[in-house]
Write a protein that holds these residues in place. Structure first.
Motif, short mmCIF file in Angstrom:
data_model
loop_
_atom_site.label_atom_id
_atom_site.label_comp_id
_atom_site.label_asym_id
_atom_site.label_seq_id
_atom_site.Cartn_x
_atom_site.Cartn_y
_atom_site.Cartn_z
N VAL A 53 67.49 12.25 34.43
CA VAL A 53 67.57 11.12 35.36
C VAL A 53 66.42 11.22 36.35
CG1 VAL A 53 70.06 10.76 35.16
CG2 VAL A 53 69.17 12.42 36.81
N GLY A 54 66.00 10.08 36.85
CA GLY A 54 64.84 10.04 37.71
C GLY A 54 65.14 10.30 39.17
N SER A 55 66.36 10.05 39.60
CA SER A 55 66.67 10.21 41.03
C SER A 55 68.16 10.52 41.21
CB SER A 55 66.35 8.90 41.77
OG SER A 55 67.24 7.89 41.30
N VAL A 56 68.47 10.93 42.44
CA VAL A 56 69.86 11.24 42.76
C VAL A 56 70.71 9.97 42.64
CG1 VAL A 56 71.44 12.01 44.57
CG2 VAL A 56 69.25 13.17 44.26
N ALA A 57 70.15 8.87 43.06
CA ALA A 57 70.88 7.60 43.02
C ALA A 57 71.26 7.24 41.58
CB ALA A 57 70.02 6.49 43.63
N GLU A 58 70.29 7.46 40.67
CA GLU A 58 70.55 7.16 39.26
C GLU A 58 71.63 8.09 38.72
OE1 GLU A 58 68.24 7.09 34.99
OE2 GLU A 58 67.03 7.41 36.79
N LEU A 59 71.57 9.36 39.13
CA LEU A 59 72.56 10.35 38.68
C LEU A 59 73.96 9.90 39.11
CD1 LEU A 59 73.33 13.16 37.48
CD2 LEU A 59 72.93 14.10 39.75
N VAL A 60 74.07 9.53 40.40
CA VAL A 60 75.38 9.13 40.92
C VAL A 60 75.88 7.88 40.20
CG1 VAL A 60 76.58 8.24 42.98
CG2 VAL A 60 74.97 10.17 43.19
N GLU A 61 74.95 6.98 39.95
CA GLU A 61 75.31 5.74 39.26
C GLU A 61 75.87 6.06 37.86
OE1 GLU A 61 74.99 2.48 36.63
OE2 GLU A 61 73.43 4.03 36.56
N LYS A 62 75.18 6.98 37.14
CA LYS A 62 75.61 7.32 35.78
C LYS A 62 76.95 8.06 35.79
CE LYS A 62 71.23 7.50 33.23
NZ LYS A 62 71.51 6.36 32.33
N LEU A 63 77.11 8.97 36.79
CA LEU A 63 78.37 9.71 36.87
C LEU A 63 79.54 8.76 37.12
CD1 LEU A 63 77.32 12.89 38.93
CD2 LEU A 63 77.90 12.80 36.50
N LYS A 64 79.24 7.74 37.88
CA LYS A 64 80.29 6.77 38.22
C LYS A 64 80.62 5.84 37.06
CE LYS A 64 80.66 5.71 43.10
NZ LYS A 64 79.86 5.20 44.20
#
Lengths: 384, 249
Positions: free
Chosen positions: B232-243
């Motif tokens: 993932v490119g960023s923390v925001a993307e990570l959180v989005e995917k986890l959600k």
């Protein structure tokens, strides 16, 4: 007596598992600390690895040559330093006593050697006598019911750990060659016996060699091996066949280990978008290594079977030692090559094996001495 | 105290198991076999009890084909006194084995039966429990520590989220968990001596047990291959995917 198939398989399986679970994970530590941890030595002793070739009536396993080389194949699959520690008890450190010792000498030392309670060491080589072993200069002068030893022994394997030295010394100074040499069983701590500093070696860290120096070292006359003067060199030559086959088997084991490591690396490592194992030049190195290791394995098994059948295998043992030790050198070199830059980096271990195996072409008779033995026997057989 | 240890021959834990192409089971032809690791722990515990003077005799028993004898030899090499092979070429399922073991227990009259908590081949984790029920003996499963005091055992059990210590009256069936001990390597001299220790052979008929299978295997398949990960490119993307993708937060 030869073991039945199930028992032998179970024995080999246990050694294989011990090597994999206990020795392989400690290879780097042994090299780093230049010592085998005491608890591992203890475990090796409890397993019975020090008594492979000692007869059962003296608490050893009394393996046949065929069985012993199969165990050595397994022991070869880890750092040679481990094998080195138990090598002398199974080979030159005990076999002289097994073959030519008096009954008292056998009872006194063989059970302790088999249990690994003492380490046996074989002192033949001197500063000025290596391949030309029968020219050795250490003397043993009879003085009442003692012999007095004087001289220096060099590169003596396991000397720093040894409890018992089988020492080759000249009892008859008028006899320049082999016939003037006798073998003595000298216990560590005998006054007049002194050890030099441990040698700094190219490889096999964890296995130690050093000088053993005798200065008016008084040894009771009953410590003369077999109780007969002038037999020492013959004894030494007799134990060589077994030792050479054992070493050859270890070379096969190390080669097989390195081939496995190189193969795993080649399958995992990707260049130009594919595993390097897909490249034919890498495949050639793997295939040549596999072929040569298989040839050596077959040679060792054949020579061992012949020896068990009562044949004289001096020529075959030298053929095995020559081929297997040179073979593992080539295999180790290719293993480094397959690893590429990583092969030169200590973390991968393969460079350590590359240095370790260099010794196999040197000790227990250099490759050149093996060539001479083989060719001389060929000429002798032809003229008979 | 006489101890009976039940052991099983299984595919060696280091072998990569392959499913048969027809999905009827796993390939066992020319595959290296060994003692089930949990059984090995049970044997080790029994041998330690003998060395400590708690056990008077250690008898190992295995149910299966003739070649289970090799597994019994391993236990004898570790220090068991003698072996019993209940020979059967039929496929043996947990209930059948429990019944066979009950027969052996009635003959041998041990005070304690030790066994692995489960076998690594089909992970049933039933045989010990079934045996204790058939015998109407106390049971202690998943043991990580066993202590004996007159007429009873204090057993520490590994349970979800912690340890439980129980007392059981003897006779008892105890099953071994991974942390009970670390099994020894049978020494090479003992492997050779084990050949001289006796192994009795008996059949299911001798014990009056019908070992026919009660369960039928419908299908055996390999677990799905692991999917590759993603960067993932960023923390925001990570959180989005986890959600939204993994649905874990």
């Amino acid at each position: 007596m030869a073991l039945d198939e199930d028992t032998l398989e179970q024995l080999l399986d246990t050694v294989r598992r011990f090597v994999r679970e206990r020795l392989v994970p400690n290879e780097e530590r042994v090299a780093e600390e230049d010592a085998i941890p005491a608890e591992l030595v203890q475990e090796m002793a409890e397993l019975g690895l020090f008594g492979l070739s000692v007869p059962q009536e003296y608490e050893g396993l009394g393996l046949t040559m065929s069985e012993e080389v199969k165990v050595a194949f397994e022991l070869g699959r880890t750092s040679p330093a481990f094998r080195s520690l138990l090598g002398t008890n199974n080979g030159i450190g005990s076999q002289g006593i097994v073959l030519d010792g008096t009954e008292e000498q056998k009872h006194k030392y063989l059970p302790k050697l088999a249990r690994g309670e003492i380490i046996g060491s074989f002192a033949l080589t001197e500063p000025d006598s290596g391949s030309d072993a029968s020219s050795l200069r250490t003397t043993a002068r009879r003085d009442g019911d003692h012999y007095v030893l004087n001289g220096t022994k060099r590169f003596i394997t396991n000397a720093p750990e040894a409890g018992l030295f089988t020492v080759m010394a000249r009892t008859d100074t008028a006899q320049k060659g082999a016939r003037g040499i006798s073998a003595f069983l000298v216990e560590a701590g005998t006054p007049g016996l002194r050890l030099g500093k441990p040698d700094r070696k190219m490889g096999q860290r964890g296995a130690h060699t050093c000088d053993v120096i005798f200065e008016d070292c008084r040894v009771p006359a009953e410590q003369l091996l077999g109780g007969i003067e002038g037999q020492g060199f013959k004894t030494a030559m007799k134990v060589l066949d077994r030792g050479r086959l054992h070493i050859s088997a270890v070379c096969v084991g190390v080669a097989e280990r390195l081939i496995e490591d190189a193969l795993s690396y080649a399958i995992e490592r990707k260049q130009f978008g594919q595993p390097i194992a897909e490249f034919q030049l890498i495949q050639a190195m793997l295939a040549d290594s596999r072929t040569e290791a298989y040839a050596a394995r077959s040679m060792v098994l054949d020579a061992a079977r012949r020896r068990d059948a009562g044949e004289t295998v001096t020529t075959e043992a030298s053929c095995c030692k020559l081929f297997a030790s040179e073979m593992v050198g080539r295999v180790a070199d290719r293993a480094v090559q397959i690893h590429g830059g990583a092969g030169y980096i200590a973390d991968y271990g393969v460079e350590r094996f590359y240095r370790d195996v260099r010794l196999f072409r040197l000790y227990e008779g250099t490759s050149q001495i093996q060539q001479l033995v083989i060719a001389r026997n060929m000429i002798r057989e032809h003229s008979q | 105290m006489k101890v009976l240890v039940a052991i099983k021959r299984v595919i060696d834990a280091y072998v990569k198991v392959r499913v048969k192409s027809d999905g009827s089971g796993v390939e066992t032809q020319n595959v290296k076999m060994s003692m089930n690791p949990f059984c090995e722990i049970a044997v080790e515990e029994a041998v330690r009890m003998k060395e400590a003077g708690i056990a008077s005799e250690v008898v190992v028993v295995s149910c299966g084909q003739q070649n289970s004898q090799e597994t019994i030899r391993t236990a004898l090499a570790m220090g068991a006194d003698r072996g019993i092979l209940v020979q059967s070429d039929a496929e043996l399922q947990p209930l059948a084995i429990a019944k066979l073991l009950k027969g052996v227990v009635e003959k041998e009259q041990p005070e304690l039966v030790l066994m692995g908590k489960q076998a690594v081949d089909n992970d049933f984790n039933q045989t010990g429990q079934m045996l204790s029920a058939l015998l109407d003996w106390s049971q202690a499963t998943f043991a990580s520590k066993i202590e004996k005091s007159d007429g009873k055992l204090t057993v520490t059990r590994e349970i979800d989220g912690g340890l439980e210590t129980i007392e059981v009256a003897l006779p008892a069936v105890v099953t071994a968990d991974l942390r009970l001990n670390e099994p020894r390597y049978a020494s090479l001299p003992n492997i050779m001596k084990a050949k001289k220790k006796p192994i009795d052979t008996m059949s299911a008929e001798d014990l009056g047990v019908d070992p026919s299978p009660r369960l039928s295997v419908v299908k055996v398949s390999e677990p799905p291959a692991r999917q590759g990960g993603a960067k993932v490119g960023s923390v925001a993307e990570l959180v989005e995917k986890l959600k939204n993708e993994a649905k874990v937060i």
